[in-house]
Design a protein around this motif. Structure first.
Motif, mmCIF file in Angstrom:
data_model
loop_
_atom_site.group_PDB
_atom_site.id
_atom_site.type_symbol
_atom_site.label_atom_id
_atom_site.label_comp_id
_atom_site.label_asym_id
_atom_site.label_seq_id
_atom_site.Cartn_x
_atom_site.Cartn_y
_atom_site.Cartn_z
ATOM 1 N N ASN A 33 0.896 -1.063 0.075
ATOM 2 C CA ASN A 33 -0.229 -0.203 -0.317
ATOM 3 C C ASN A 33 0.651 1.329 0.069
ATOM 4 O O ASN A 33 0.352 2.145 0.238
ATOM 5 N N GLU A 34 2.132 1.536 -0.860
ATOM 6 C CA GLU A 34 3.388 1.853 0.008
ATOM 7 C C GLU A 34 3.375 3.260 1.107
ATOM 8 O O GLU A 34 2.846 3.852 1.038
ATOM 9 N N PRO A 35 3.457 2.672 1.933
ATOM 10 C CA PRO A 35 2.985 3.011 3.718
ATOM 11 C C PRO A 35 4.016 4.110 3.632
ATOM 12 O O PRO A 35 5.639 4.321 3.161
ATOM 13 N N THR A 36 4.227 5.463 4.076
ATOM 14 C CA THR A 36 4.703 6.362 5.071
ATOM 15 C C THR A 36 5.926 5.649 5.601
ATOM 16 O O THR A 36 7.006 6.184 5.229
ATOM 17 N N VAL A 37 5.553 5.029 6.539
ATOM 18 C CA VAL A 37 6.488 3.958 7.209
ATOM 19 C C VAL A 37 6.848 2.664 7.537
ATOM 20 O O VAL A 37 5.431 2.273 7.197
ATOM 21 N N ILE A 38 7.710 1.624 6.767
ATOM 22 C CA ILE A 38 7.561 0.794 7.581
ATOM 23 C C ILE A 38 8.175 0.572 9.148
ATOM 24 O O ILE A 38 9.041 1.062 9.981
ATOM 25 N N LEU A 39 7.076 -0.383 9.765
ATOM 26 C CA LEU A 39 7.867 -0.601 11.356
ATOM 27 C C LEU A 39 8.172 -1.874 11.344
ATOM 28 O O LEU A 39 7.337 -3.103 11.058
ATOM 29 N N ALA A 40 9.360 -2.601 12.100
ATOM 30 C CA ALA A 40 10.013 -3.913 11.478
ATOM 31 C C ALA A 40 10.343 -4.151 12.849
ATOM 32 O O ALA A 40 11.672 -3.592 14.220
ATOM 33 N N ASP A 41 9.347 -4.815 13.181
ATOM 34 C CA ASP A 41 9.462 -5.356 15.089
ATOM 35 C C ASP A 41 10.603 -6.603 15.385
ATOM 36 O O ASP A 41 9.153 -7.956 14.346
ATOM 37 N N GLU A 42 11.291 -6.771 15.659
ATOM 38 C CA GLU A 42 12.498 -7.921 15.295
ATOM 39 C C GLU A 42 12.655 -8.352 14.029
ATOM 40 O O GLU A 42 12.027 -9.585 14.135
ATOM 41 N N PRO A 43 12.409 -7.675 13.528
ATOM 42 C CA PRO A 43 12.196 -8.759 11.603
ATOM 43 C C PRO A 43 13.620 -9.784 11.601
ATOM 44 O O PRO A 43 12.703 -10.348 10.951
ATOM 45 N N THR A 44 14.547 -9.257 12.528
ATOM 46 C CA THR A 44 15.417 -10.750 12.369
ATOM 47 C C THR A 44 15.528 -11.355 13.515
ATOM 48 O O THR A 44 16.253 -13.202 13.524
ATOM 49 N N GLY A 45 14.719 -11.742 14.280
ATOM 50 C CA GLY A 45 15.120 -12.450 15.616
ATOM 51 C C GLY A 45 14.168 -13.625 15.437
ATOM 52 O O GLY A 45 14.675 -14.616 16.219
ATOM 53 N N ASN A 46 13.109 -14.771 14.477
ATOM 54 C CA ASN A 46 13.926 -16.011 14.400
ATOM 55 C C ASN A 46 14.933 -16.422 12.697
ATOM 56 O O ASN A 46 14.197 -17.724 12.414
ATOM 57 N N LEU A 47 15.616 -15.670 12.220
ATOM 58 C CA LEU A 47 16.725 -15.883 11.318
ATOM 59 C C LEU A 47 17.812 -16.435 11.798
ATOM 60 O O LEU A 47 18.401 -15.460 12.667
ATOM 61 N N ASP A 48 18.435 -16.898 11.078
ATOM 62 C CA ASP A 48 20.263 -17.747 11.277
ATOM 63 C C ASP A 48 20.776 -15.873 10.580
ATOM 64 O O ASP A 48 20.326 -15.770 9.977
ATOM 65 N N SER A 49 22.221 -15.862 10.857
ATOM 66 C CA SER A 49 23.168 -14.524 10.844
ATOM 67 C C SER A 49 23.241 -14.299 9.428
ATOM 68 O O SER A 49 23.056 -13.778 9.068
ATOM 69 N N LYS A 50 23.060 -15.044 8.726
ATOM 70 C CA LYS A 50 22.630 -15.105 7.143
ATOM 71 C C LYS A 50 22.164 -14.893 6.540
ATOM 72 O O LYS A 50 21.801 -12.978 6.141
ATOM 73 N N THR A 51 20.996 -15.669 7.019
ATOM 74 C CA THR A 51 19.702 -14.866 6.912
ATOM 75 C C THR A 51 19.357 -13.373 7.318
ATOM 76 O O THR A 51 18.781 -12.510 6.379
ATOM 77 N N SER A 52 20.058 -13.384 8.350
ATOM 78 C CA SER A 52 19.546 -12.228 8.894
ATOM 79 C C SER A 52 19.868 -10.818 7.989
ATOM 80 O O SER A 52 19.694 -9.830 7.750
ATOM 81 N N GLU A 53 21.350 -10.847 7.618
ATOM 82 C CA GLU A 53 21.814 -10.326 6.549
ATOM 83 C C GLU A 53 21.533 -9.739 5.737
ATOM 84 O O GLU A 53 21.243 -9.003 5.009
#
Length: 231
Positions: A158-178
């Motif tokens: 919806n082409e937002p004004t702002v993206i709010l990311a709450d722990e977006p890498t919290g469930n991911l391994d280090s490579k995927t987090s990068e």
């Protein structure tokens, strides 16, 4: 773009009143990338909920694009959440029975665009986040990183004004987090405003500014060029 003045949020726990936020003031400008950090109970998630119009403060003012959120009706708040804010969650929040295109299209149900247009837009966004070969796969057929990419595409539709990311890498391994953080960085470079909650210093390092919180207050605001301002 986002401005909060002396925000307080209190919860009642039996006879005790707990202050989750205690006089927080800050501003996020257009095309900034800001990270909130703090231990459990610091108030960062409560603040994120207020910024996302999922909760309201007990006291204080919150302005989104110059409008006082406290004066909005429930219907107005729902419209703001759908049209101006894109959410990315730690646990993805994808519907298991829908494929990637179907999940990305979900926020358009409350907009004026046709289903055909929403489908084409969803496909274009899935290509943008590198999932051109996973468009018709369901969440259980995808890795954690792929599911988070679907969630990012959904946040953008919806082409937002702002993206709010709450722990977006919290469930991911280090490579995927990068990989996910590189994608968010690319979106920021293209003009997207991003506000992120994280407890990891290496993830916060991708942001332009880091807001450190403790006991419902802002301790410091650090620029990733080395400048620190105490609050």
């Amino acid at each position: 773009m986002l401005k909060i003045n002396n925000i307080e949020k209190s919860f009642r726990n039996g006879d005790e009143v707990v202050k989750a936020l205690n006089g927080v003031s800050l501003e996020v400008k257009e095309n900034e990338f800001v990270a909130f950090m703090g231990s459990s109970g610091s108030g960062k998630s409560t603040l994120m909920n207020i910024l996302g119009c999922l909760d309201t403060p007990t006291h204080g003012e919150y302005y989104l694009n110059g409008e006082n959120v406290a004066l909005m009706s429930d219907e107005d708040l729902s419209k703001v959440r759908n049209e101006h804010i894109g959410f990315i969650f730690q646990t993805f929040h994808l519907l298991p029975k829908l494929d990637a295109v179907g999940n990305v299209k979900l926020p358009t149900r409350y907009s004026n665009i046709s289903d055909e247009e929403a489908t084409e837009k969803a496909k274009a966004l899935l290509i943008k986040v590198g999932l051109e070969h996973r468009m018709f796969h369901k969440p259980f057929e995808m890795s954690g990183g792929q599911r988070q990419r679907v969630a990012i595409a959904r946040a953008l539709i919806n082409e937002p004004t702002v993206i709010l990311a709450d722990e977006p890498t919290g469930n991911l391994d280090s490579k995927t987090s990068e990989e996910i953080m590189s994608l968010l960085t690319a979106l920021h470079k293209q003009g997207q405003t991003i506000v992120m909650v994280t407890h990891e210093d290496d993830i916060a390092a991708y942001a332009q500014r880091v807001v450190r919180m403790k006991d419902g207050r802002v301790l410091s605001i650090e620029s990733n060029d080395g400048e620190v301002s105490n609050v």
